[in-house]
Motif scaffolding. Sequence first.
Motif, short mmCIF file in Angstrom:
data_model
loop_
_atom_site.label_atom_id
_atom_site.label_comp_id
_atom_site.label_asym_id
_atom_site.label_seq_id
_atom_site.Cartn_x
_atom_site.Cartn_y
_atom_site.Cartn_z
N LEU A 157 66.49 63.52 -93.46
CA LEU A 157 66.04 62.98 -94.75
C LEU A 157 64.93 63.85 -95.33
O LEU A 157 64.16 64.47 -94.59
CB LEU A 157 65.54 61.55 -94.56
N PRO A 158 64.80 63.88 -96.66
CA PRO A 158 63.71 64.66 -97.27
C PRO A 158 62.36 64.00 -97.03
O PRO A 158 62.28 62.77 -96.87
CB PRO A 158 64.08 64.65 -98.75
N GLN A 159 61.32 64.78 -97.02
CA GLN A 159 59.96 64.24 -96.90
C GLN A 159 59.58 63.65 -98.25
O GLN A 159 59.57 64.35 -99.26
CB GLN A 159 58.98 65.34 -96.51
N VAL A 160 59.29 62.37 -98.26
CA VAL A 160 58.93 61.70 -99.53
C VAL A 160 57.65 60.91 -99.33
O VAL A 160 57.39 60.37 -98.24
CB VAL A 160 60.06 60.75 -100.00
N PRO A 161 56.80 60.82 -100.36
CA PRO A 161 55.58 60.02 -100.24
C PRO A 161 55.90 58.54 -100.27
O PRO A 161 56.80 58.09 -101.00
CB PRO A 161 54.78 60.45 -101.48
N GLU A 162 55.16 57.78 -99.47
CA GLU A 162 55.32 56.33 -99.49
C GLU A 162 54.70 55.77 -100.78
O GLU A 162 53.75 56.34 -101.32
CB GLU A 162 54.64 55.69 -98.27
N ALA A 163 55.22 54.65 -101.25
CA ALA A 163 54.65 54.01 -102.43
C ALA A 163 53.31 53.36 -102.10
O ALA A 163 52.47 53.18 -102.97
CB ALA A 163 55.61 52.96 -102.97
N CYS A 164 53.11 53.04 -100.84
CA CYS A 164 51.84 52.48 -100.39
C CYS A 164 50.72 53.47 -100.70
O CYS A 164 50.81 54.66 -100.33
CB CYS A 164 51.89 52.21 -98.89
N PRO A 165 49.64 53.06 -101.38
CA PRO A 165 48.57 54.00 -101.75
C PRO A 165 47.89 54.64 -100.56
O PRO A 165 47.27 55.70 -100.68
CB PRO A 165 47.59 53.12 -102.55
N HIS A 166 48.01 54.00 -99.39
CA HIS A 166 47.41 54.56 -98.18
C HIS A 166 48.41 55.44 -97.41
O HIS A 166 48.04 56.04 -96.39
CB HIS A 166 46.91 53.44 -97.26
N GLY A 167 49.66 55.46 -97.89
CA GLY A 167 50.68 56.25 -97.22
C GLY A 167 51.07 55.71 -95.86
O GLY A 167 51.57 56.45 -95.02
N LEU A 168 50.86 54.41 -95.65
CA LEU A 168 51.09 53.81 -94.34
C LEU A 168 52.30 52.88 -94.29
O LEU A 168 53.12 52.99 -93.39
CB LEU A 168 49.83 53.06 -93.89
#
Length: 335
Positions: A157-168
């Motif tokens: 899968l591609p590396q994608v940022p989480e929608a969570c503002p903390h990235g967690l």
Amino acid sequence: MPSFLTHEDRPLRPADDWIKSANRTIETEVAALDALQASLSNGLAEPFTKAVETIALSTGRVIVSGIGKSGIIGTKLAATLASTGTPAFFVHASEASHGDLGMITERDVVIALSWSGETQELASLIGFTRRFKVPLIAITRNASSTLGAASDICLALPQVPEACPHGLAPTSSTLIQLALGDALAIALLEAKGFTAQDFKVYHPGGKLGASLMHVKDIMHSGDHLPVAQTGMLMKEALVLMTQKGFGVLGVTDNSGTLIGVVTDGDLRRHISDDFLDKKVEDVMSHNPKTIEETLLAPSALEIMNSLKISSLFIVENGKPTGIIRTLDLLKVGAA
């Protein structure tokens, strides 16, 4: 005991901020889906095709496994596969090493989900598939991880940022796992030529089951059919209409072909002193709208609503085989 924050500990932000937050989440996740789609046109295309082929040619089942949020996505993937003609079930990664590995046979295919590819609980499952040469398909972000490197097919899968503002909190990552799983299931459905009729076998109940019902499954036929032949007088036709209780009467010619219908509206339009001595063909409406037995129930209801009619004849080679009412379709949940 952990201390949970309440609105008394920290004031809530304004409601406008909630909508902004929602929009940011959706935008972030849409971007993640775009990234997944782009990868399917590049490096992911070949392993995806190989995964579909491996599963389609398998004589066993698909065993899906994972833990945490990936496990939840895996559960959904197994359910989607099973309901679309690919036998599948979910094995919890933690339970695999406590006897559930016995559910897996050499004819099966294993799909393991782990975003990091380093989920310790998958170790026994990976080892089992390698020992007994069970095809292993990995769905992971890291192709060089323990899971990715050990697998026969790695859907990276591609590396994608989480929608969570903390990235967690897993958000975008689980979404693209879900989307890839759906893409796999639908590709298999189409590869196998899985039809709506096949779908009905696995979904007999509820609204979905009703939407997959054909007119033939619901229609009234045989002795219940309100049909008169040309030449019948209206005084006899009225008795027949009343007995059948559909508020409409089909009219056939000598060959049995449906050539018209007599409705309540026709009765009102042709009322006269000699009305009872008229023939049905003198009162009927010509060229009635008909449907075939193979039409899906929701489509029949849509036709009836658009024509503003409550009854519709079903024909085969021009001859009436049944009749269906709006009420019948509503009763089975076709709306």
